[in-house]
Design a protein around this motif. Structure first.
Motif, PDB file in Angstrom:
ATOM      1  N   ALA A 179     -35.889  27.812  15.605  1.00 35.84           N
ATOM      2  CA  ALA A 179     -36.686  26.804  16.314  1.00 35.84           C
ATOM      3  C   ALA A 179     -37.838  27.484  17.043  1.00 35.84           C
ATOM      4  N   TRP A 180     -38.947  26.783  17.118  1.00 35.27           N
ATOM      5  CA  TRP A 180     -40.125  27.307  17.827  1.00 35.27           C
ATOM      6  C   TRP A 180     -40.725  26.204  18.686  1.00 35.27           C
ATOM      7  N   ALA A 181     -41.333  26.646  19.781  1.00 35.63           N
ATOM      8  CA  ALA A 181     -42.209  25.754  20.543  1.00 35.63           C
ATOM      9  C   ALA A 181     -43.624  26.290  20.410  1.00 35.63           C
ATOM     10  N   VAL A 182     -44.551  25.402  20.104  1.00 32.00           N
ATOM     11  CA  VAL A 182     -45.965  25.781  20.031  1.00 32.00           C
ATOM     12  C   VAL A 182     -46.720  24.884  21.000  1.00 32.00           C
ATOM     13  N   TRP A 235     -40.784  22.466  17.174  1.00 36.09           N
ATOM     14  CA  TRP A 235     -40.387  22.657  15.770  1.00 36.09           C
ATOM     15  C   TRP A 235     -38.900  23.002  15.742  1.00 36.09           C
ATOM     16  N   GLY A 236     -38.076  22.046  15.415  1.00 42.87           N
ATOM     17  CA  GLY A 236     -36.641  22.310  15.358  1.00 42.87           C
ATOM     18  C   GLY A 236     -36.309  23.275  14.235  1.00 42.87           C
ATOM     19  N   HIS A 237     -36.927  23.053  13.101  1.00 44.51           N
ATOM     20  CA  HIS A 237     -36.719  23.940  11.943  1.00 44.51           C
ATOM     21  C   HIS A 237     -38.065  24.515  11.571  1.00 44.51           C
ATOM     22  N   ALA A 238     -38.446  25.580  12.250  1.00 44.28           N
ATOM     23  CA  ALA A 238     -39.792  26.125  12.053  1.00 44.28           C
ATOM     24  C   ALA A 238     -39.829  27.129  10.912  1.00 44.28           C
ATOM     25  N   MET A 239     -38.959  28.116  10.967  1.00 43.40           N
ATOM     26  CA  MET A 239     -39.068  29.221  10.023  1.00 43.40           C
ATOM     27  C   MET A 239     -37.702  29.692   9.565  1.00 43.40           C
ATOM     28  N   VAL A 240     -37.581  29.923   8.281  1.00 39.55           N
ATOM     29  CA  VAL A 240     -36.356  30.518   7.751  1.00 39.55           C
ATOM     30  C   VAL A 240     -36.269  31.939   8.301  1.00 39.55           C
ATOM     31  N   TYR A 268     -47.080  41.977  26.956  1.00 41.69           N
ATOM     32  CA  TYR A 268     -46.043  42.977  26.689  1.00 41.69           C
ATOM     33  C   TYR A 268     -44.692  42.485  27.182  1.00 41.69           C
ATOM     34  N   ASP A 269     -44.722  41.917  28.393  1.00 41.29           N
ATOM     35  CA  ASP A 269     -43.462  41.652  29.074  1.00 41.29           C
ATOM     36  C   ASP A 269     -43.154  40.164  29.054  1.00 41.29           C
ATOM     37  N   SER A 270     -42.994  39.601  27.873  1.00 39.22           N
ATOM     38  CA  SER A 270     -42.796  38.166  27.794  1.00 39.22           C
ATOM     39  C   SER A 270     -41.962  37.823  26.583  1.00 39.22           C
ATOM     40  N   PRO A 271     -41.121  36.794  26.689  1.00 36.50           N
ATOM     41  CA  PRO A 271     -40.370  36.351  25.512  1.00 36.50           C
ATOM     42  C   PRO A 271     -41.258  35.561  24.559  1.00 36.50           C
ATOM     43  N   ALA A 272     -42.426  35.113  25.035  1.00 34.59           N
ATOM     44  CA  ALA A 272     -43.351  34.380  24.173  1.00 34.59           C
ATOM     45  C   ALA A 272     -44.258  35.383  23.463  1.00 34.59           C
ATOM     46  N   TRP A 278     -50.281  28.748  21.992  1.00 35.62           N
ATOM     47  CA  TRP A 278     -49.235  29.641  22.543  1.00 35.62           C
ATOM     48  C   TRP A 278     -47.954  29.442  21.741  1.00 35.62           C
ATOM     49  N   TYR A 279     -47.297  30.529  21.414  1.00 37.24           N
ATOM     50  CA  TYR A 279     -46.117  30.470  20.546  1.00 37.24           C
ATOM     51  C   TYR A 279     -44.880  31.025  21.246  1.00 37.24           C
ATOM     52  N   LEU A 280     -43.773  30.312  21.112  1.00 39.41           N
ATOM     53  CA  LEU A 280     -42.496  30.809  21.646  1.00 39.41           C
ATOM     54  C   LEU A 280     -41.397  30.603  20.607  1.00 39.41           C
ATOM     55  N   PRO A 281     -40.870  31.705  20.057  1.00 33.96           N
ATOM     56  CA  PRO A 281     -39.741  31.563  19.131  1.00 33.96           C
ATOM     57  C   PRO A 281     -38.432  31.525  19.913  1.00 33.96           C
ATOM     58  N   PHE A 282     -37.480  30.758  19.453  1.00 37.31           N
ATOM     59  CA  PHE A 282     -36.141  30.747  20.055  1.00 37.31           C
ATOM     60  C   PHE A 282     -35.281  31.685  19.229  1.00 37.31           C
TER      61      PHE A 282
END
Lengths: 566, 578
Positions: free
Chosen positions: A354-357, A456-461, A380-384, A405-409
């Motif tokens: 899952a991703w948040a954009v 994006w619940g199902h963003a990337m395999v 550098y110091d970010s989960p995003a 801005w992109y944040l992968p879970f």
């Protein structure tokens, strides 16, 4: 909620140094795929409901209007197959390459660049030439990412490039050089599309290791290098080093380099303000009115007459039966498994992250210290993963802009990440974005107009350890009767090139069988095919022949564009 | 080595003895020193108890718990201010010398190295560690606190600036490097080694985090660089003041008094400067310029400064001279008239940059000019030009033939090109004058790329002529030929030329056209050539002749995705500055 999103330590750190959050959450919308129709897929009406539905016959049906389905349609047209339909669930095409537009600029909602394909990727280069993105063998200067490409925010300052060079010790640099050499040695073996990569046991053995183990075994302990490696996995796969297959990890570096000396930097990158939405738009333009959006295909199965597809329109009521000689299922595997249970598709080892954009609409540019703004701005110091600037490529360096801005879970359990994403409301996500970006840009809030967020619940395999299943995965794309599979998740790597490869491959399979049928089957069939061909030719000369005019505009665009002064 | 130590010990005790009970007030150092040498008293005065400078003694006085806490607070402040000084040096360097990465890497690298020197030097402090520590604090307060104002003022002396910058960095770095080792030695009697290292380094790193975070989020945004520098100077002085209390058992009364007096003086000095920071900032900015500043404005895009000295007006953008009224006529005549002379038609002219209106003034000498589109990014420039340069530009910006556009030239060309095929009403230009600041960053560098010249081509008639200001072929020879070759690569025929503009030096231009063309050999009749002060029929052909020291070089061309020009210019500017 911020804690929930970013993980406790991160949120604690953020909140500790930044004080009270702003009193009001920024304006904006929470967006995502249209779930109403999606749920119809999960609990489809019984097949009997279609007993009285009207039936249409089409030679080829494509299910799914993301990059793979669009590429398949494009390829069919380019090979001469004009008679097909493309069914898309959503009101808009593009899947995770979708884009948005404001009065100021277009901006991506997902994939936002394409590495310049090597000369070996003839098909993709062909598409890019057609789009005017290549002139002969040269990528168009206006689309090659404008310098400065990237910068990294490290200890209070922006530094150019992705690797934080400032203060790197000799050991750090030695490890970086050794890492570069290790990857450079693999440039030949790893190719995009991944199907062309080395599949010998020695390389496949990498798939049994995690990227973290691979780094450990190589003695790569430098924190900066580990950071860069982790960033790469999160950026391309939405995974942590511990989960990523070492095969996919080496692939990330080696496959995007055209030559060994590009092992660290990768080859050059093409981009558009709307990201890969530009490619989607081109493909959709070529395919034209063969696309039908708002169509839920709820069931696919082979019958003696052909592949039968049961369709439900967006109104949730109108039902339709489509019988096709061939069906291309250009949907994620977990969807394909549900639509076509008879294919018996394995879901073991298929995990989708899952991703948040977020798109931040800014009135102006908040200042930052150090290196000047780049296209890709990484913390550098970010989960995003930082942000890309939509106006960078066109050269608009001042005033209003849009940051994506992109944040992968990257949760070890993909499902847990998805739950966290969907528990978050707009305010939670928007606060997380602002808290993250306030660190490099303390004056951010004054400049933010609105923050739209896409879930994006199902963003990337995800290419997790073992995803190649000892090489069996390379066979997943084989045709099953008259049903052909096309999706990037067949490769296990959510890259445009992979989606395009599978779309083109499926279209070629269909085309080859259909042409084969013309030549092998008796006269009647040949006549029919002949008629089809004449019909096609007639279409080309009629005013309705939009693909031909589309070609003409594209071609003229390519030759009279600003890249080529007479 | 052993002898050394013995001497030191003797000296130290002597000093203590001489200084303490005898004199109630600090005596001038030289006096004390000479007295010590004349009358060394070898016997350590153990009876002095808390006044003794030898904590190593068997019954050495222990610090109280409160003192230790105070010392850890000191470590925190020291660590914070140490990091802040480091960031300040990097910020000032990149502020006055440009955005360059090099500034950051080298200042921070030098600073860290200097800290190493400080740590190394700490081993030579044998006795009176506590006193030395406080002296280091005072020195750090002075040099660190005044570092930003000092560097701003020092920048006016450009040749010496690097020495000043790195000198300041080395001094501060050395002092900061001395702090922690000395403090650890003070505390080593108080705590077990592992406990000591753990605690001091923990507080040190927390301080570093505080410093970096506060610097970015609180201090620079609210106080600005100069005041931040002064504030941390004051904090260092405060540490010295606190130290006299916390370390009292390890100090003589004379030490305490001396340090307190000096710390108070420093606080007054730094505090006073802090209060005057506004005047200082504009004063420091003034010192960057030779002539009095008559106008300064920070626009959304750049800093505009206008200076005036007697009759001479000059405009600076981000500190770079754009023109001086003494000789701008040379620059602008050479920029405008060759392209106009070579053009088959002169009705529609495009000016990119040039918001000062001076190129317009030259254009309007040609009676055929019907329409000029002037595209300049910054409305502040044209506003200032109307207000302050109206005499100089002959009110050209008020001319009804001028269409003023405020946009990035590249974006404007791109959008015009996208719209043009559809609307069809965008007429091509007969002449284009391209007058941008020198390519000292990527944002300006994009206006010198192949892509930019190809976009420009879409706005031009096939036989149009273009003049491009192209920096100095003498001082930035590679940059100059890089621009020339980039224009050629973009599909133009090029005729490089140059002129002498004393306030800039030897200056370069590129004359270009999409079609092959001849360099102009004369200034044709419609131009009232007698009005010109620099160009003449006789001079014109000579501008196209390059002496060998400005001749062509093998260069890379400048592309959007790989801006060779910005790197050339950066290197040449540095070389020129030295």
């Amino acid at each position: 909620m911020l804690r929930l999103l970013l993980g406790a330590p991160f949120a604690a750190k953020l909140l500790a140094c930044e004080g009270a959050p702003p009193p009001q959450p920024p304006e904006g919308a929470l967006l995502g795929p249209d779930h109403r129709l999606g749920h119809r897929l999960r609990e489809p009406p019984p097949r009997e409901a279609w007993r009285d539905a009207p039936t249409r016959r089409v030679p080829v049906a494509i299910v799914g209007g993301g990059p793979a389905g669009l590429s398949a349609g494009w390829r069919l047209l380019r090979r001469g197959e004009r008679d097909f339909r493309l069914f898309e669930l959503e009101p808009a095409l593009g899947g995770t390459s979708r884009s948005g537009e404001s009065a100021l600029t277009r901006y991506p909602w997902g994939a936002h660049y394409l590495p310049v394909p090597p000369t070996s990727n003839v098909d993709l280069r062909g598409l890019l030439v057609e789009m005017g993105a290549f002139h002969r063998s040269e990528p168009a200067e206006r689309l090659l990412v404008r310098e400065p490409e990237s910068r990294v925010f490290y200890r209070g300052f922006w530094y150019p490039g992705l690797y934080p060079w400032a203060g790197a010790s000799e050991e750090d640099l030695a490890q970086l050089a050794r890492f570069e050499a290790r990857v450079a040695a693999q440039v030949e073996a790893f190719q995009i599309p991944s199907a062309r990569s080395a599949r010998d046991p020695a390389h496949l053995a990498l798939d049994r290791l995690s990227a973290a183990q691979w780094l450990d075994e190589g003695g790569f302990t430098s924190p900066r290098l580990r950071w860069l490696a982790r960033y790469a996995c999160r950026d391309d796969y939405g995974l942590e080093l511990e989960e990523t297959s070492a095969w996919a990890f080496v692939f990330y570096w080696a496959a995007r380099a055209a030559r060994p000396e590009q092992a660290l930097e990768g080859s050059e990158v093409l981009t558009w303000p709307e990201g890969n939405g530009a490619i989607v738009e081109h493909l959709a333009g070529v395919i034209g009115d063969r696309v039908e959006t708002g169509r839920a295909v709820v069931h696919v199965h082979e019958t003696p007459e052909g592949v039968q597809l049961l369709l439900l329109r967006a109104d949730g009521e109108t039902r339709e039966r489509v019988v096709a000689d061939h069906a291309i299922l250009a949907v994620p595997r977990f969807v394909a498994a549900r639509l076509a249970p008879e294919l018996g598709l394995e879901l073991d080892g298929y995990e989708v992250g899952a991703w948040a954009v977020a798109n931040l609409h800014l009135r102006g540019r908040p200042p930052g210290r150090g290196a000047p703004p780049a296209w890709d701005n990484v913390l550098y110091d970010s989960p995003a993963l930082g942000y890309v600037t939509a106006t960078h490529q066109r050269g608009r360096d001042f005033g209003p802009t849009v940051w994506t801005w992109y944040l992968p879970f990257t949760d070890a359990d993909a499902e847990a990440g998805r739950r966290r994403l969907f528990e978050a409301e707009h305010a939670d996500l928007a606060d997380a974005v602002l808290a993250d970006l306030r660190r490099p840009h303390p004056e951010l809030d004054e400049h933010v107009e609105r923050v739209d967020v896409w879930r994006w619940g199902h963003a990337m395999v995800q290419p997790r350890v073992g995803f190649l299943r000892d090489g069996a995965r390379f066979e997943d794309g084989r045709p099953r009767g008259h049903v052909h599979l096309a999706h990037s998740d067949l490769s296990g790597l959510a890259l445009f090139e992979e989606a395009f490869f599978h779309g083109v491959r499926a279209a070629d399979e269909v085309w080859d069988i259909r042409r084969g049928a013309v030549f092998q089957i008796g006269e009647g069939a040949a006549d029919e095919a002949g008629e089809e061909a004449t019909g096609g030719a007639a279409e080309a000369t009629e005013p309705a022949a939009e693909p031909a005019t589309e070609d003409a505009t594209e071609a003229s665009g390519a030759t009279t564009g600003a890249e080529e002064p007479a | 080595m052993a002898g050394d130590t013995a001497d030191d010990t003797a000296d130290e005790t002597a000093h203590d003895a001489a200084d303490e009970p005898v004199q109630g007030s600090p005596s001038p150092g030289a006096d004390a020193a000479s007295r010590e040498r004349e009358a060394p008293r070898a016997a350590p005065s153990s009876s002095e108890g808390p006044g003794s400078g030898s904590p190593e003694g068997p019954d050495a006085p222990r610090l109280t718990r409160a003192s230790r806490t105070l010392l850890f607070l000191t470590v925190l402040i020291i660590a914070t201010s140490g990091l802040v000084y480091e960031l300040l040096a990097g910020t000032v360097a990149s502020y006055v010398l440009g955005d360059s990465v090099t500034q950051f890497s080298t200042t921070i690298g030098t600073y860290l190295f200097a800290m190493g020197i400080g740590s190394f030097l700490s081993r030579f402090v044998k006795r009176g560690v506590a006193r030395r520590f406080l002296e280091v604090e005072l020195a750090a307060a002075l040099v660190g606190g005044l570092s930003a104002p000092l560097l701003f003022v020092g920048f006016a002396q450009a040749e010496a600036f690097a020495v000043l910058l790195y000198g300041t960095i080395v001094v501060i770095g050395t002092l900061v490097g001395l702090e922690i080792p000395l403090l650890m030695r003070i505390l080593k009697e108080e705590l077990a080694f592992e406990e000591l290292v753990a605690r001091v380094l923990t507080v040190d790193y927390i301080g570093a985090l505080l410093g970096s975070v506060l610097f970015a989020i609180v201090f620079v945004p609210t106080l600005g660089i100069t005041r931040t520098s002064l504030l941390f100077g004051m904090l260092n002085a405060l540490v010295a003041l606190l130290g006299t209390t916390a370390l009292a058992p390890l100090l003589t009364r004379g030490d305490v008094l001396r340090v307190r007096v000096l710390a108070a003086l420093l606080l007054v000095l730094l505090g006073g400067t802090f209060a005057q920071a506004d005047r200082l900032t504009s004063w420091t900015e003034q010192s960057l310029y030779d002539e009095p500043i008559v106008f300064a404005e920070q626009s959304a895009y750049q800093r505009l400064v206008v200076t005036r000295g007697g009759p001479v007006t000059s405009l600076f953008l981000d500190g770079n001279l754009q023109f001086s009224s003494v000789d701008e006529h040379r620059y602008h005549e050479a920029l405008v008239h060759p392209a106009m002379a070579a053009a088959p038609r002169r009705a529609r002219v495009l000016v990119l940059g040039g918001g000062d209106g001076l190129a317009l003034r030259e254009l309007f000498r040609w009676p055929e000019v019907e329409h000029v589109t002037l595209v300049d990014l910054d409305p502040a420039v044209t506003r200032v030009a109307r207000r302050l340069f109206a005499d100089l530009n002959a009110h050209s910006l008020e001319d009804p033939r001028v269409e003023l556009v405020h946009d990035d030239a590249m974006v404007w060309l791109d959008e015009r090109q996208r719209a043009a095929p559809a609307s069809g009403d965008a007429l091509p230009y007969d002449v284009a004058i391209v007058d941008f600041p020198d390519p000292n960053n990527f944002s300006l560098g994009k206006l010198y790329t192949r892509r930019f010249y190809r976009l420009l081509r879409t706005a031009l008639a096939d036989d149009a002529t273009v003049a491009i200001q192209s920096t100095s072929p003498l001082f930035a020879r590679r940059s100059y030929w890089c621009i020339t070759e980039t224009v050629r690569e973009a599909g133009y025929a090029v005729r490089p030329y140059h002129a002498t503009v004393p306030s800039f030096g030897e200056w370069g231009y590129v004359l270009a056209s999409p079609r092959p063309f001849d360099a102009p050999s004369a200034l044709p009749p419609p131009l009232p050539a007698a009005e010109l002060r620099y160009l003449s029929d006789a001079l014109l052909p000579t501008l196209f002749v390059f002496p060998p020291d400005m001749g062509p070089l093998e260069v890379e061309t400048n592309h959007l995705n790989d801006q060779a020009l910005v790197r050339y210019y950066d290197a040449e500017e540095r070389q020129w500055a030295n």
